[in-house]
Design a protein around this motif. Sequence first.
Motif, PDB file in Angstrom:
ATOM      1  N   HIS A 353       0.813  -1.216   0.000  1.00 44.67           N
ATOM      2  CA  HIS A 353       0.000   0.000   0.000  1.00 44.67           C
ATOM      3  C   HIS A 353       0.847   1.268   0.000  1.00 44.67           C
ATOM      4  CE1 HIS A 353      -4.033  -1.798   0.536  1.00 44.67           C
ATOM      5  NE2 HIS A 353      -3.363  -2.769   1.134  1.00 44.67           N
ATOM      6  N   SER A 354       2.153   1.141  -0.020  1.00 41.96           N
ATOM      7  CA  SER A 354       3.015   2.327  -0.072  1.00 41.96           C
ATOM      8  C   SER A 354       2.826   3.041  -1.402  1.00 41.96           C
ATOM      9  CB  SER A 354       4.482   1.920   0.083  1.00 41.96           C
ATOM     10  OG  SER A 354       5.324   3.037  -0.175  1.00 41.96           O
ATOM     11  N   PRO A 355       2.817   4.370  -1.400  1.00 40.70           N
ATOM     12  CA  PRO A 355       2.725   5.081  -2.680  1.00 40.70           C
ATOM     13  C   PRO A 355       3.936   4.838  -3.565  1.00 40.70           C
ATOM     14  CG  PRO A 355       3.169   6.607  -0.890  1.00 40.70           C
ATOM     15  CD  PRO A 355       2.840   5.288  -0.254  1.00 40.70           C
ATOM     16  N   HIS A 356       5.042   4.446  -2.962  1.00 40.07           N
ATOM     17  CA  HIS A 356       6.260   4.211  -3.729  1.00 40.07           C
ATOM     18  C   HIS A 356       6.400   2.726  -4.061  1.00 40.07           C
ATOM     19  CE1 HIS A 356       7.206   8.053  -1.624  1.00 40.07           C
ATOM     20  NE2 HIS A 356       7.519   8.361  -2.873  1.00 40.07           N
ATOM     21  N   ALA A 357       6.756   2.466  -5.288  1.00 36.77           N
ATOM     22  CA  ALA A 357       6.990   1.096  -5.747  1.00 36.77           C
ATOM     23  C   ALA A 357       8.483   0.832  -5.806  1.00 36.77           C
ATOM     24  CB  ALA A 357       6.360   0.876  -7.114  1.00 36.77           C
ATOM     25  N   LEU A 358       8.852  -0.442  -5.709  1.00 37.36           N
ATOM     26  CA  LEU A 358      10.262  -0.828  -5.766  1.00 37.36           C
ATOM     27  C   LEU A 358      10.424  -1.983  -6.762  1.00 37.36           C
ATOM     28  CD1 LEU A 358      12.960  -0.038  -4.434  1.00 37.36           C
ATOM     29  CD2 LEU A 358      12.579  -1.870  -2.771  1.00 37.36           C
ATOM     30  N   PRO A 359      10.168  -1.736  -8.036  1.00 39.12           N
ATOM     31  CA  PRO A 359      10.337  -2.798  -9.025  1.00 39.12           C
ATOM     32  C   PRO A 359      11.794  -3.242  -9.104  1.00 39.12           C
ATOM     33  CG  PRO A 359      10.037  -0.677 -10.102  1.00 39.12           C
ATOM     34  CD  PRO A 359       9.767  -0.459  -8.649  1.00 39.12           C
ATOM     35  N   THR A 360      11.997  -4.549  -9.115  1.00 36.03           N
ATOM     36  CA  THR A 360      13.348  -5.115  -9.043  1.00 36.03           C
ATOM     37  C   THR A 360      13.464  -6.296 -10.000  1.00 36.03           C
ATOM     38  OG1 THR A 360      13.504  -4.465  -6.712  1.00 36.03           O
ATOM     39  CG2 THR A 360      15.052  -6.151  -7.486  1.00 36.03           C
ATOM     40  N   ALA A 361      14.573  -6.322 -10.737  1.00 37.74           N
ATOM     41  CA  ALA A 361      14.826  -7.414 -11.681  1.00 37.74           C
ATOM     42  C   ALA A 361      16.142  -8.097 -11.334  1.00 37.74           C
ATOM     43  CB  ALA A 361      14.870  -6.885 -13.113  1.00 37.74           C
ATOM     44  N   VAL A 362      16.169  -9.422 -11.500  1.00 37.65           N
ATOM     45  CA  VAL A 362      17.388 -10.208 -11.309  1.00 37.65           C
ATOM     46  C   VAL A 362      17.621 -11.008 -12.585  1.00 37.65           C
ATOM     47  CG1 VAL A 362      18.591 -11.898  -9.878  1.00 37.65           C
ATOM     48  CG2 VAL A 362      16.856 -10.403  -8.844  1.00 37.65           C
ATOM     49  N   VAL A 363      18.761 -10.796 -13.233  1.00 31.81           N
ATOM     50  CA  VAL A 363      19.044 -11.472 -14.499  1.00 31.81           C
ATOM     51  C   VAL A 363      20.403 -12.155 -14.450  1.00 31.81           C
ATOM     52  CG1 VAL A 363      17.653  -9.795 -15.770  1.00 31.81           C
ATOM     53  CG2 VAL A 363      20.120  -9.499 -15.629  1.00 31.81           C
ATOM     54  N   GLN A 364      20.619 -13.035 -15.412  1.00 32.10           N
ATOM     55  CA  GLN A 364      21.844 -13.829 -15.497  1.00 32.10           C
ATOM     56  C   GLN A 364      22.702 -13.331 -16.660  1.00 32.10           C
ATOM     57  OE1 GLN A 364      21.629 -18.082 -16.860  1.00 32.10           O
ATOM     58  NE2 GLN A 364      22.147 -18.472 -14.721  1.00 32.10           N
ATOM     59  N   PRO A 365      23.889 -12.797 -16.383  1.00 34.58           N
ATOM     60  CA  PRO A 365      24.776 -12.376 -17.482  1.00 34.58           C
ATOM     61  C   PRO A 365      25.156 -13.571 -18.354  1.00 34.58           C
ATOM     62  CG  PRO A 365      25.531 -11.485 -15.376  1.00 34.58           C
ATOM     63  CD  PRO A 365      24.477 -12.501 -15.065  1.00 34.58           C
ATOM     64  N   GLY A 366      25.311 -13.326 -19.633  1.00 31.46           N
ATOM     65  CA  GLY A 366      25.719 -14.384 -20.538  1.00 31.46           C
ATOM     66  C   GLY A 366      24.593 -15.202 -21.118  1.00 31.46           C
ATOM     67  N   THR A 367      23.376 -15.089 -20.534  1.00 31.88           N
ATOM     68  CA  THR A 367      22.199 -15.770 -21.097  1.00 31.88           C
ATOM     69  C   THR A 367      21.019 -14.819 -21.219  1.00 31.88           C
ATOM     70  OG1 THR A 367      21.267 -16.494 -18.971  1.00 31.88           O
ATOM     71  CG2 THR A 367      22.914 -17.934 -20.010  1.00 31.88           C
ATOM     72  N   GLY A 368      20.945 -13.808 -20.366  1.00 30.38           N
ATOM     73  CA  GLY A 368      19.799 -12.908 -20.338  1.00 30.38           C
ATOM     74  C   GLY A 368      18.610 -13.476 -19.607  1.00 30.38           C
ATOM     75  N   ARG A 369      18.735 -14.668 -19.053  1.00 28.28           N
ATOM     76  CA  ARG A 369      17.586 -15.286 -18.384  1.00 28.28           C
ATOM     77  C   ARG A 369      17.204 -14.501 -17.125  1.00 28.28           C
ATOM     78  NH1 ARG A 369      19.829 -20.529 -20.420  1.00 28.28           N
ATOM     79  NH2 ARG A 369      18.325 -21.133 -22.022  1.00 28.28           N
ATOM     80  N   ILE A 370      15.904 -14.302 -16.985  1.00 27.03           N
ATOM     81  CA  ILE A 370      15.365 -13.531 -15.863  1.00 27.03           C
ATOM     82  C   ILE A 370      15.079 -14.489 -14.722  1.00 27.03           C
ATOM     83  CG2 ILE A 370      13.545 -11.954 -15.146  1.00 27.03           C
ATOM     84  CD1 ILE A 370      13.098 -11.402 -18.184  1.00 27.03           C
ATOM     85  N   LEU A 371      15.758 -14.287 -13.610  1.00 29.30           N
ATOM     86  CA  LEU A 371      15.598 -15.181 -12.467  1.00 29.30           C
ATOM     87  C   LEU A 371      14.509 -14.715 -11.516  1.00 29.30           C
ATOM     88  CD1 LEU A 371      19.362 -15.886 -11.657  1.00 29.30           C
ATOM     89  CD2 LEU A 371      17.851 -17.028 -13.295  1.00 29.30           C
ATOM     90  N   ALA A 372      14.241 -13.410 -11.500  1.00 27.47           N
ATOM     91  CA  ALA A 372      13.215 -12.880 -10.600  1.00 27.47           C
ATOM     92  C   ALA A 372      12.729 -11.534 -11.105  1.00 27.47           C
ATOM     93  CB  ALA A 372      13.746 -12.748  -9.176  1.00 27.47           C
TER      94      ALA A 372
END
Length: 703
Positions: A353-372
Motif C-alpha cells: 500500500h506504499s505510494p512508492h513502488a520498488l520494481p526489481t529485476a534479477v538477471v543472469q549475465p551471458g544468457t539474459g535469463r530472468i531469475l526474478a
Amino acid sequence: MTQARLHKLLTVVIAGTLAGLVLATAALPLALVLGLGFSTLAAPYSELPEHLVTPPTAQRSTLYAADGTTEITSFYEENRADVPLTEVAPVMRQAILAAEDARFYDHSGVDLRGIARAFTANRSGPVRQGASTLTMQYVRNVLSSDPTLSEEQRKAASEISTARKIQEIRYALALERELDKDEILGRYLNIVYFGAGAYGVATASRRYFSKAPADLTLAEAALLAGLVQSPHTDDPIHGDADAALRRRGYVLDRMVETGAVAPAEADRAQAEGLALKPSVQPDDCAAVPEERNDWAFFCDYFTDWWNRQPAFGASVDERQRTLRRGGFRIVSSLDPDVQRDTQDRVLAVYGTHSPHALPTAVVQPGTGRILAMAVNRTYGLAPNPPGQENRPHTVNQLVAGGDGIDGYQAGSTFKIFTVLAALEAGFPLDTRFVAPSRIVTGWPVDGPTSCGGRWCPANADPASMDGEHTMWTAFGRSVNTYFVWLAEQVGMDRVVAMAERLGIVLRADEDARRARYGARQWGPFVLGVAATTPLDLATAYATVAAEGVRCTPLPVSMIVDRGGRPLDAARPDCRRVLDADVARAAADVARCPVGDQSAYGRCDGGTAAGLRTRAGRPVIGKTGSSEGYGTETVVVATPQLVVASMAANPDDPRDPAGKTVQARMVEMAAGIVATALRGQPVRDFTRPSETIARWGTGRRAGD
C-alpha cells in the motif's frame, strides 16, 4: 474390382443408406436424405486425411518455474492435455466402451448392426439413438476441433446431414486400416469433451475428481463416461447432478451387460454419492495461485515476450493461438528461491500500500535469463482508490515497462554509458580532469540548471567530489561535472547510442525523439534523465559483467512442443556489442562505487562502500538519484547475477522517493546477491589491459 474393394464399397453403400435413414427418421426429410446420400455415394472414395492419424487438436500449454515441476499457470482455448492409454484406468476404458460402443473391438469402424438398431428404435419410439461407432465419433471430434481449419469448416464437421455422416463412415473405415484399436481408443479418450470445460480424459479426471486418470474408481469412470453423450446438460458441477447420476446408472448397467463388471460391483458403485472434488485449471496470468501472486508479473512479461517471437506466428493473434492451442511444456527462467527472497526483501522496504513502488529485476549475465521480477504490488484488476492506478493492485508491467509504463529516471547509473563511449573513443581509465563544483557546457537548456541558456550541472557534494579525478575515482564518488566534461569530449550522440546498444529502450516519446533527432545536444542524458526500467538497466550492466556480450532478456529456459521436441526459441539471444577489454575496463571502474577495489588499486571512495562486504564476493555496480531524489536506483552485478532496483511513485512523479531509501536498497541488493549465490563458486572480474588503463600516464583536460 478385387473382393476386398467390393466389400468395402458395399459396406459404404449399405452403411451410408442406413445412416441416411437413421438421420431422416430423426431429423431430415426423406427426399433430402436420399438426394444427399446418393450424390455423395456416387463420389470417388476418399482417402484418409493425415490429420486424422495425427490430430492437430488444441491443447493447453503449461508454464513452469525453472525447477520444471512448479506450475505457474497454463494457457488454453480448450482445456486439454493428452495422456497415453496405458495411463488410463482399465475401468475407464471399459466404461467408455460400454457407454458409447460396446462392439468396438468387433467391427471395422462401422457397425451395421448398430445402425440397423438405431433405425428401428428411431422409428418406433420418441427416444432417438445414434448410429456412430467410437471410431466415427473420433473422426467427428477431430474435424470439429481441428485448429488448422476455419470456423465454418469445423461447424460443417458436426452438422446434421447425410453427407457428413457418409464422410464419417468413409474416414472411419480408412482409419481402422491405419491404426489399431487401442490407438484409436487412446486418441478418442484424449479428444472427447466431458463438460465443464474439460477436453480429454486426463483433464476431465482432474476437473471432476482432482486425480490422474490412472486412479479413477468404477463409480468415477462410469460418471465421466456418461457425460460424453450430453456434456452440456449432464454437468454435475453446474447443477445437473441428478441427470449425471442417471447417466452413471445407465453406464453401470451397460457394463454389467457387457461383462465388464459384476452386478454386485455395479450396485456398490451406484450406491456411492457423486463425491466430486472439482478443481479448476488455471488459465493465463490472472490465474497464478494466490500464494504466488508476485509470480504473475513475471508471467505477464512471459506472454509479452511470446507475443514478440516470430517463430510462433506472423502476428500477435496468431502467436496467441499457437500458445493456447499448441500443448507446449514451457520451463521458465523464474527461480522460485530467488523470486521468493527478492519479493520478501522488496516488501521489507515498501509494503503493497506504499505510494512508492520498488520494481526489481534479477538477471543472469551471458544468457539474459530472468531469475526474478519483484515489486510491492498485488497483480490483479481489483479496483484501486481514485488517483492510484497502480496501488495496491495493478497488472501494469512496472518491472519491465511497456503498455504505458515508460520507466523511471535512473540517475547516475547512466554514467556507465559515458565511461564505455569514452573507452571506445580511446580515452583511458586514467583520463584526468579537475572537476569543478559546477560546469558550464555548450548544450542549450532552459530551467534551473541553465546558466545563460547553457546547461550547467553541479556536483551533489562538492567537498568529496570537486578536484582532480580519473574515471575510477569519478565513478566511485559519482562526480557529475567529471562525466559531463567527458561526455562533451566524446560526443553525446555516442553516449546515447551506447546506452541503446546495451539494451536501454527509450519508451517515452520525448526520449525517443531526442535520441533520434537531438542526441548531440542531449547533455542531461549523461546524468540519467531518460526513463528506463530495472530490467533494461540490469541488461545493460549484465553486458558489462559478461565482458561485452549483450543478451536479450529471456523468460524461458526450455520450450518443448507436444511431440517432445525442444524449440530454438528458448535459446539465449546473445551477441558481442563491446570489445572485451572495453567491458573489462568499465567493470574495473564499476568496482569503485560498491566498495570493491579495481585491479589497479585505483578506487578511492564509493557511494555504496559497504555493498561488497555484505555481498561477500567481488561485485560491480552503481547507485543513482534523480533530481530532487525523485527516484533512487541501485544496480549490483557479479559474473553470475545482476540485480537492478528502482524506487519511484509510478502514479505521481512529483512525489519523491527520498534520499534515505537508497541505503535500504543497497542492503536489499547485497542480500539478494549473497543469498542467490550462496554455495556457488566465487568468480572475479578479469583485469583490463594496461593499454586501456594507462595507469599514471592518463590524458588530462586540454590534452
